[in-house]
Design a protein around this motif. Structure first.
Motif, PDB file in Angstrom:
ATOM      1  N   ASP A  11       0.833  -1.187  -0.073  1.00 30.18           N
ATOM      2  CA  ASP A  11       0.010  -0.100  -0.087  1.00 30.18           C
ATOM      3  C   ASP A  11       1.040   1.501  -0.106  1.00 30.18           C
ATOM      4  OD1 ASP A  11      -2.121  -1.344   0.019  1.00 30.18           O
ATOM      5  OD2 ASP A  11      -2.854  -1.202   2.167  1.00 30.18           O
ATOM      6  N   GLU A  14       2.306   2.255  -3.186  1.00 27.97           N
ATOM      7  CA  GLU A  14       0.966   2.694  -4.238  1.00 27.97           C
ATOM      8  C   GLU A  14       0.867   4.145  -3.951  1.00 27.97           C
ATOM      9  OE1 GLU A  14      -3.325   1.870  -5.703  1.00 27.97           O
ATOM     10  OE2 GLU A  14      -1.797   0.216  -5.199  1.00 27.97           O
ATOM     11  N   THR A  15       0.529   4.416  -2.399  1.00 31.94           N
ATOM     12  CA  THR A  15       0.157   5.670  -2.066  1.00 31.94           C
ATOM     13  C   THR A  15       1.257   6.702  -1.882  1.00 31.94           C
ATOM     14  OG1 THR A  15       0.363   5.001   0.468  1.00 31.94           O
ATOM     15  CG2 THR A  15      -1.780   4.796  -0.822  1.00 31.94           C
ATOM     16  N   LEU A  16       2.589   6.342  -1.703  1.00 34.99           N
ATOM     17  CA  LEU A  16       3.419   7.416  -1.512  1.00 34.99           C
ATOM     18  C   LEU A  16       4.472   7.502  -2.652  1.00 34.99           C
ATOM     19  CD1 LEU A  16       4.734   6.591   2.254  1.00 34.99           C
ATOM     20  CD2 LEU A  16       3.008   8.158   1.638  1.00 34.99           C
ATOM     21  N   ASP A  18       3.871   5.588  -6.120  1.00 35.95           N
ATOM     22  CA  ASP A  18       3.486   5.466  -7.643  1.00 35.95           C
ATOM     23  C   ASP A  18       2.735   6.879  -8.286  1.00 35.95           C
ATOM     24  OD1 ASP A  18       4.135   2.941  -7.751  1.00 35.95           O
ATOM     25  OD2 ASP A  18       2.389   2.048  -7.640  1.00 35.95           O
ATOM     26  N   PHE A  20       1.210   8.979  -6.787  1.00 34.75           N
ATOM     27  CA  PHE A  20       1.317  10.353  -5.998  1.00 34.75           C
ATOM     28  C   PHE A  20       2.690  10.672  -5.575  1.00 34.75           C
ATOM     29  CE2 PHE A  20      -2.714   7.829  -4.864  1.00 34.75           C
ATOM     30  CZ  PHE A  20      -3.585   8.786  -4.972  1.00 34.75           C
ATOM     31  N   GLN A  39       5.635  11.661  -1.062  1.00 34.29           N
ATOM     32  CA  GLN A  39       4.471  12.395  -0.894  1.00 34.29           C
ATOM     33  C   GLN A  39       4.693  13.668  -0.260  1.00 34.29           C
ATOM     34  OE1 GLN A  39       0.483  11.594   1.061  1.00 34.29           O
ATOM     35  NE2 GLN A  39      -0.011  10.799  -0.783  1.00 34.29           N
ATOM     36  N   ARG A  65       8.817   6.252   2.142  1.00 40.92           N
ATOM     37  CA  ARG A  65       8.736   4.652   2.579  1.00 40.92           C
ATOM     38  C   ARG A  65      10.108   4.486   3.205  1.00 40.92           C
ATOM     39  NH1 ARG A  65       7.520  -0.625  -0.726  1.00 40.92           N
ATOM     40  NH2 ARG A  65       8.959   0.270  -2.149  1.00 40.92           N
TER      41      ARG A  65
END
Lengths: 122, 204
Positions: A11, A14-16, A18, A20, A39, A65
């Motif tokens: 996750d 993907e959230t930090l 990809d 975004f 992000q 991350r």
């Protein structure tokens, strides 16, 4: 299905990182540079001490991350962080310093870095 | 009252002698447009914070001694400081960048030193031998900075703000002047009603 931690890592990727993600340059106290995807947010809510009201403050904050870092910022270390001045593609980089404690997110695999804008020294 | 003119004189005095080292809110030559505010990193604001009229030093029919207290709010804001010419140069070596980071000044430290510097500047102006009248033309008695209180730096987004309050006391002579009200003049109007003129409406 993998473990919960593997799901969280997936996750975070993907959230930090990809769609975004934005390129963030981290320079450690030894002068070594690493470029990671993170992000970036540019504002935060704060309390105006004069009025007690909620105000929007300019506060650049980067979430990265941990597993993507070659070296992780530690408390009391002085890092330099360069981030785009806006989310627009090709925006110029601005230089910040990390002189605030890093927000805890280690148990779930990310760090949130609150940055101070840096000016040219005299 | 006299404290109002002394307060304005104090603002004028600080503004005249700031020489670009700080800004004085209310000083007439500084327009507070957005461009000015963007560089507003050291600010002084003058308040009349209170006063006393000791019964033994006054009269209800003449002059009274006013023990005045002014609060000078000093505010400094700033960013971190480092040698960007090294940090942002792609040709810099890691050792050069390491030295630049080591020599950098974190925001809290820089702002705190700047506030100390501002306190010194304001104190030197107020307590200067040439300024015993605080910029007013009439005498001001017992001018004295009796207290300076610093607050710890506070984060405001990506900058840090530090404040201090300097308390200035003095004695002023106040007099009862009554309310300063100007009466309007009466104007007589004559209305021509045809056959003969008559004095009609009186307006004030």
């Amino acid at each position: 299905m993998g473990s919960l931690r593997a799901e969280i890592e997936s996750d975070l990727a993907e959230t930090l990182e990809d769609d975004f993600g934005m390129d963030v340059t981290l320079i450690d106290p030894d002068g070594n540079t690493q470029v990671v995807s993170g992000q970036v947010s540019y504002t935060t809510k704060g309390v105006d001490p004069d009025t007690g009201g909620i105000v929007i403050l300019g506060q650049t904050c980067v979430a990265v991350r941990i597993s993507s870092l070659t070296r992780v910022p530690q408390i009391k270390e002085r890092w330099v962080v360069r981030v785009p001045s806006s989310p627009v593609v090709g925006a110029a980089l601005e230089t910040y310093m990390l002189d605030e404690p890093v927000e805890h997110g280690r148990s779930i695999g990310f760090l949130r870095l609150y940055l101070r804008k840096a000016e040219q020294s005299a | 009252m006299r404290f109002q003119t002394v307060r304005d004189s104090l603002i004028q005095l600080l503004g005249d002698l700031s020489f670009g080292n700080f800004r004085v809110l209310g000083y007439p030559e500084h327009r507070q447009d957005s461009r000015a505010l963007s560089g507003l990193d050291r600010v002084v604001q003058v308040f009349y914070s209170g006063g006393e009229f000791p019964l033994s030093e006054g009269s209800s029919f003449g002059y009274s001694c006013h023990h005045v207290e002014f609060a000078l709010n000093l505010m400094v804001s700033g960013y971190a400081e480092c040698d960007l010419s090294v940090i942002e140069n792609s040709n810099s070596t890691p050792s050069e960048i390491r030295d630049a980071i080591a020599d950098s000044m974190i925001t809290g430290q820089k702002v705190d030193e700047s506030l100390d510097d501002l306190i010194n500047l304001v104190y030197q102006i107020i307590m200067g031998a040439d300024h015993s009248d605080l910029g007013d033309n009439d005498p001001v008695g017992s001018r004295w900075v009796n207290k300076i209180k610093k607050d710890p730096p506070v984060s405001h987004g990506d900058m840090v703000v530090a404040t201090a309050v300097m308390t200035l006391t003095c004695k002023l002579e106040e007099s009862l002047t009554g309310l300063d009200v100007t009466e309007c003049e009466s104007i007589s109007m004559e209305l021509d009603t045809g056959d003969e003129a008559q004095t009609g409406i009186e307006t004030t």
